[in-house]
Design a protein around this motif. Structure first.
Motif, PDB file in Angstrom:
ATOM      1  N   GLY A 306     -22.872  33.424   8.206  1.00  0.00           N
ATOM      2  CA  GLY A 306     -23.196  34.354   9.278  1.00  0.00           C
ATOM      3  C   GLY A 306     -22.008  35.062   9.876  1.00  0.00           C
ATOM      4  N   ASN A 373     -28.757  31.031   8.882  1.00  0.00           N
ATOM      5  CA  ASN A 373     -28.404  32.343   9.426  1.00  0.00           C
ATOM      6  C   ASN A 373     -29.471  33.380   9.104  1.00  0.00           C
ATOM      7  OD1 ASN A 373     -26.733  35.126   8.533  1.00  0.00           O
ATOM      8  ND2 ASN A 373     -26.260  34.304  10.561  1.00  0.00           N
ATOM      9  N   GLY A 391     -30.243  35.199  12.406  1.00  0.00           N
ATOM     10  CA  GLY A 391     -28.868  35.604  12.671  1.00  0.00           C
ATOM     11  C   GLY A 391     -28.220  34.924  13.853  1.00  0.00           C
ATOM     12  N   PHE A 394     -24.439  30.676  12.635  1.00  0.00           N
ATOM     13  CA  PHE A 394     -23.528  31.148  11.603  1.00  0.00           C
ATOM     14  C   PHE A 394     -23.658  30.377  10.298  1.00  0.00           C
ATOM     15  CE2 PHE A 394     -21.114  32.066  15.612  1.00  0.00           C
ATOM     16  CZ  PHE A 394     -21.262  33.447  15.559  1.00  0.00           C
ATOM     17  N   ASP A 395     -24.210  29.173  10.367  1.00  0.00           N
ATOM     18  CA  ASP A 395     -24.319  28.322   9.183  1.00  0.00           C
ATOM     19  C   ASP A 395     -25.570  27.466   9.312  1.00  0.00           C
ATOM     20  OD1 ASP A 395     -23.659  27.228   6.769  1.00  0.00           O
ATOM     21  OD2 ASP A 395     -21.922  26.100   7.473  1.00  0.00           O
TER      22      ASP A 395
END
Length: 575
Positions: A306, A373, A391, A394-395
């Motif tokens: 992300g 993400n 979104g 990030f992971d």
């Protein structure tokens, strides 16, 4: 015996490779805004809470009142007075397509000072923002435009200075414009962190990350471990580094980093240019868990799925992950450089053992749901709704929540997600109170986040059906409270106080225990009076030099918090 393996597999999204865009910024066009020797106490791109530092901080000897000069000819295009952020700030547009920014100022020079005061008096507020017409307020290079200060969000007096692209508004590293800043001190390497990809990589018999201390010894850096580093599968790396500069005791960020695997450049980043729209990716660039849990600033040499930051990486296709799929020794090297070119590096080996995959993966949390993400989730329970949009993370991570009792709340307390996982977009949290809330009190209900010391932090909240709802950028413990207590105002300093002298001012403390100050209004002698608001210190400050002397002056301060609780505080001082 292990054979030397020439290279591990480096993961790329495509076979193409790009390099940094080469831009020739004008040299010697912009002069430093302070007359003294430049003392850099904050570098461009440094990691700050939830953002990259978008300028450089120049030291002022821990004092206020240094003359601040225009770096080049131009015109003042923006003037802002804020109780937070940059505090008092000036923006100068230059004919070569750049804008310089001067933040945390103590005061403006004329005619700006009178223009700002006129707007404050007209609106009867402290915070104002003005956009003068082009060439209305022309300045010359070297002209004094302000005095340095400590206004806004600061930890001490200094000047924040930026150079921005006028069209894109992207901040650019000011040192690219040719300033001579003496620096003969190399960066310091502090920690290495190795990240096996969960359920795809193994490190020392487990798929969880490990941090290794880096030690200097006889002019080299080594890892503080007597054991070989054993790994297999998909592995990534990150490093904690700091820098110093001649004449400054400040701990600074580095300029660029390079990471090599078996002689091949696997990852690189450089702090030349930033984008305000991409600031949220700072918590993907670092290992957020190490920051919040251990206080380490580990900057990754790999891109989380992300992390879409576009400007600091030399190759936007490179992910930085390595696949150690063999039984071999691999050579790794990390180099950190400051802007002056001083460099420090560490070389170490990773021994790949394919048999490490005989060990079990870390078990998934019971009752957890995978969030990626690309795909968020919506949680709907009897007393809790949580929406994590696409979104937001990030992971990949495994979401859980837990309900418990908290007598200070009018709802259950919910542990939502994992507070060591960063969010790039806000999530929505909606909690149903477990008591009936009268209509007259509904506007006082707020979602609160309980931080580590259990102090509640209120969020902007609203009702949706029977739930109190808010948006937040952090996982953690949440509940609902009623905020019925108005702000508190008290005397801090008046001229009649014995054994103190702070000049011809009065100071009053203004605090709110929960939702925070929304607005205030100060009056002296029955008329509106300008009170500057120093939010970080909860201080209201008024200049009284022009008041009639040798008499008592009544003071009235009206303070309102975010949910409408209001205090009208009255006092008087002799001057």
């Amino acid at each position: 015996m292990f054979r030397r393996f020439i290279s591990a597999t480096l993961l790329f999204l495509s076979a193409s490779t790009c390099t940094y865009g080469q831009t020739d910024y004008p040299k010697n066009y912009f002069s430093p805004p302070l007359d003294s020797d430049l003392v850099v106490v904050g570098t461009f791109g440094e990691i700050r809470p939830d953002h990259f530092h978008t300028g450089i901080d120049l030291g002022t000897g821990e004092m206020e009142g240094w003359p601040v000069k225009a770096s080049a000819d131009g015109w003042i295009s923006r003037i802002k007075v804020d109780s937070r952020g940059f505090g008092k700030a000036l923006y100068i547009t230059h004919p070569n397509g750049f804008v310089t920014v001067y933040g945390h100022l103590k005061s403006f020079e004329e005619p700006v000072a009178s223009l700002v005061r006129k707007q404050q008096d007209k609106n009867e507020v402290y915070e104002v923002e003005l956009f003068p017409k082009k060439n209305e307020l022309k300045v010359k290079k070297g002209q004094i435009i302000a005095l340095s200060g400590n206004t806004g969000n600061t930890s001490g007096p200094h000047l924040h200075f930026e150079i921005r692209d006028e069209v894109t508004e992207q901040p650019i590293n000011p040192l690219l414009f040719g300033w001579n800043v003496p620096d003969n001190i190399a960066p310091v390497l502090k920690n290495l962190r190795i990240f096996p990809v969960r359920e795809a990589g193994m490190l020392d018999k487990c798929d969880t990350a490990i941090t290794y201390e880096i030690l200097p010894t006889e002019g080299l850096y080594i890892l503080n471990t007597a054991d070989f580093i054993q790994a297999s599968g998909s592995i990534a790396f990150g490093f904690e580094t700091v820098d110093q500069i001649d004449g400054s005791a400040a701990t600074l960020g580095i300029y660029t980093a390079e990471f090599y695997v078996d002689g091949q450049l696997a990852y690189q980043w450089r702090m030349d240019r930033l984008d305000f729209d991409e600031q949220r990716y700072v918590n993907a660039h670092i290992d957020y868990l190490s920051k919040v849990r251990d206080g380490y600033t580990i900057e990754r040499c790999h891109r989380l799925p992300g992390n879409h930051f576009s400007l600091i990486y030399s190759d936007t296709n490179a992910t930085g992950y390595s696949i150690f799929g063999d039984d071999a020794a691999h050579d790794l090297k990390f180099i950190a450089r400051d802007f002056a070119g001083n460099a420090s590096q560490i070389e170490f080996q990773v021994i790949a053992y394919s048999t490490l995959f005989n060990n079990p993966y870390l078990p998934r949390p019971e009752g957890s749901v995978l969030v990626s993400n690309q795909k968020g989730i919506a949680v709907h329970k009897a007393n809790l709704d949580v929406t994590i949009p696409n979104g937001a993370v990030f992971d990949n991570f495994f979401y859980t929540d837990h309900e418990s009792k908290n007598e200070t709340l009018i709802s259950s307390q919910f542990r939502i997600g994992n507070d060591q996982v960063a969010l790039g977009l806000p999530i929505t949290v909606a909690i149903k109170p477990n008591v009936s809330v009268a209509d007259s009190l509904k506007s006082k209900a707020v979602v609160v986040r309980m931080d580590d010391d259990k102090r509640p932090l209120a969020l902007a909240s609203y009702w949706e059906n029977d739930f109190v709802t808010a948006r937040t950028k952090k996982f953690g413990n949440y509940g609902v409270m009623l905020d019925t207590v108005p702000p508190v105002v008290s005397k801090e300093y008046v001229p009649a106080d014995l054994n103190t002298s702070r000049g011809l001012i009065v100071q009053y403390k203004m605090k709110d225990a929960l939702s925070g100050i929304k607005s205030y209004r100060g009056m002296i002698d029955g008329k509106w009076h300008l009170f500057e608001y120093d939010a970080k210190n909860d201080l209201l400050i008024a200049d009284i030099a022009h008041l009639t002397q040798n008499r008592e002056h009544p003071v009235e301060i009206t303070a309102t918090d975010q949910v409408g609780n209001t205090t009208i505080w009255k006092s008087a001082f002799w001057y």
